[in-house]
Scaffold this active site. Structure first.
Site, short mmCIF file in Angstrom:
data_model
loop_
_atom_site.label_atom_id
_atom_site.label_comp_id
_atom_site.label_asym_id
_atom_site.label_seq_id
_atom_site.Cartn_x
_atom_site.Cartn_y
_atom_site.Cartn_z
N ASN A 140 -26.22 75.67 15.08
CA ASN A 140 -26.57 73.86 14.60
C ASN A 140 -27.02 73.10 13.52
O ASN A 140 -27.98 74.09 13.17
CB ASN A 140 -27.27 73.40 16.23
CG ASN A 140 -27.88 71.74 16.70
OD1 ASN A 140 -26.19 71.16 16.60
ND2 ASN A 140 -28.45 71.58 16.01
N ASP A 192 -32.23 72.02 20.23
CA ASP A 192 -33.52 72.16 18.80
C ASP A 192 -34.34 73.32 18.89
O ASP A 192 -35.45 73.31 18.33
CB ASP A 192 -33.74 71.03 18.68
CG ASP A 192 -32.63 69.86 18.01
OD1 ASP A 192 -31.63 70.19 17.91
OD2 ASP A 192 -32.93 68.77 17.94
N GLY A 203 -17.87 62.36 11.77
CA GLY A 203 -17.30 64.07 11.44
C GLY A 203 -17.41 64.13 9.91
O GLY A 203 -16.43 64.89 9.52
N LEU A 230 -23.98 65.99 20.76
CA LEU A 230 -24.74 64.76 21.01
C LEU A 230 -25.08 65.75 22.73
O LEU A 230 -25.97 65.30 23.19
CB LEU A 230 -24.93 63.89 21.60
CG LEU A 230 -24.88 63.36 19.76
CD1 LEU A 230 -25.08 61.88 19.99
CD2 LEU A 230 -25.95 63.73 18.54
N LEU A 267 -25.68 68.27 25.56
CA LEU A 267 -25.87 70.05 25.86
C LEU A 267 -25.18 70.71 26.09
O LEU A 267 -24.67 70.30 27.93
CB LEU A 267 -27.62 70.01 27.03
CG LEU A 267 -28.83 70.79 26.71
CD1 LEU A 267 -29.01 71.57 25.78
CD2 LEU A 267 -29.33 70.62 28.55
N GLU A 315 -27.44 68.85 4.17
CA GLU A 315 -26.68 69.52 4.87
C GLU A 315 -25.29 70.08 4.39
O GLU A 315 -24.82 71.27 5.00
CB GLU A 315 -26.26 68.15 5.87
CG GLU A 315 -28.11 68.06 6.85
CD GLU A 315 -26.81 67.07 7.30
OE1 GLU A 315 -25.92 66.80 8.22
OE2 GLU A 315 -27.96 65.98 8.14
N HIS A 325 -28.92 70.31 11.74
CA HIS A 325 -29.73 69.30 12.03
C HIS A 325 -30.56 68.12 11.53
O HIS A 325 -31.20 69.12 10.68
CB HIS A 325 -31.56 69.66 13.44
CG HIS A 325 -32.69 68.71 14.33
ND1 HIS A 325 -31.58 67.16 14.70
CD2 HIS A 325 -33.11 68.41 13.39
CE1 HIS A 325 -32.53 66.93 15.05
NE2 HIS A 325 -34.09 67.01 14.13
N ARG A 369 -17.93 64.67 29.27
CA ARG A 369 -18.93 64.59 31.14
C ARG A 369 -19.07 63.62 31.73
O ARG A 369 -19.68 62.91 31.26
CB ARG A 369 -20.21 65.71 30.54
CG ARG A 369 -20.95 66.15 31.79
CD ARG A 369 -22.33 66.97 31.50
NE ARG A 369 -22.87 67.07 32.42
CZ ARG A 369 -24.65 67.72 32.88
NH1 ARG A 369 -24.68 67.48 31.55
NH2 ARG A 369 -24.77 68.33 33.96
#
Length: 219
Positions: free
Chosen positions: A118, A161, A25, A103, A105, A190, A120, A72
């Site tokens: 996003n 991406d 985080g 991470l 999808l 970033e 990256h 998931r």
């Protein structure tokens, strides 16, 4: 690829963010700190975590931000998982979704098309796609002998991406770099690029034409 609509200007109240996380985080904390310092006109209305007991959850709770865990299961469909991510985001009335080291999808529902970005840790389209995250990205950059790396903020679509690029910032790759040293340098970039992209979105200055994002002059 879906057609991304031009964003409408958002001036007041602050843009409402939902932040999706899978790790420590640090990007989430950067946004929290900038908002507290009055340097980013935003609020974080919801955090979605894809893993339990991660550092990002503790950071969100310390900032009194609601957290939902969306993991998931092996037998769970992508559609069901994606709904578990976007249902609380929708309930929180988030204007923009930020994938900050998320991470997993997801399928982006129609009402959030063009409203998910996003961050990256490489210069897309290099060193990106499935499996390129965290240390592995920086290790690959060094092994390839690249002289520059950096970060990319882009609109998310239905694959890893590949969405239209909003902003990129470069950093040098030094002769004695380790993945950890390069990662620290990229993260500094970033911390600038992500809030800048959010502010551009909030002010209605992003116009997507195919795969290109045009940054419009201030209104």
């Amino acid at each position: 690829m879906a057609d991304f609509p031009r964003n409408l200007p958002i001036t007041s109240p602050p843009i409402r963010l939902a932040v999706c996380v899978s790790g420590g985080g640090l990007s989430l904390q950067n946004l929290i700190d900038l908002i507290r310092a009055g340097k980013l006109n935003a609020t974080i209305s919801q955090v979605i975590a894809s893993r339990p007991r991660i550092g990002a959850i503790a950071r969100a709770e310390a900032a009194q931000i609601p957290v939902v865990l969306a993991t998931r299961g092996k037998s769970q469909s992508l559609a069901t998982f994606s709904a578990s991510v976007f249902d609380p985001i929708r309930q929180a009335k988030a204007d923009l979704v930020v994938l900050a080291g998320f991470l997993s999808l997801v399928e982006i529902p129609p009402d959030y098309t063009g409203r998910v970005i996003n961050i990256h840790p490489s210069l897309i389209p290099a060193f990106c796609g499935k499996g390129f995250h965290g240390r592995s990205v920086h290790q690959a950059v060094i092994e390839a002998g690249a002289k520059v790396s950096g970060c990319t903020v882009h609109f998310a679509d239905m694959t890893y991406d590949t969405g239209p690029i909003i902003l990129q910032q470069t950093v040098p790759v030094l002769n004695d770099d380790t993945p950890e040293r390069l990662a620290a340098r990229v993260f500094e970039a970033e911390c600038q690029a992500l809030p800048e992209a959010i502010a551009l979105y909030a002010s209605g200055r992003l116009q997507v034409e195919g795969r290109r994002v045009r940054i419009l002059d201030p209104i």
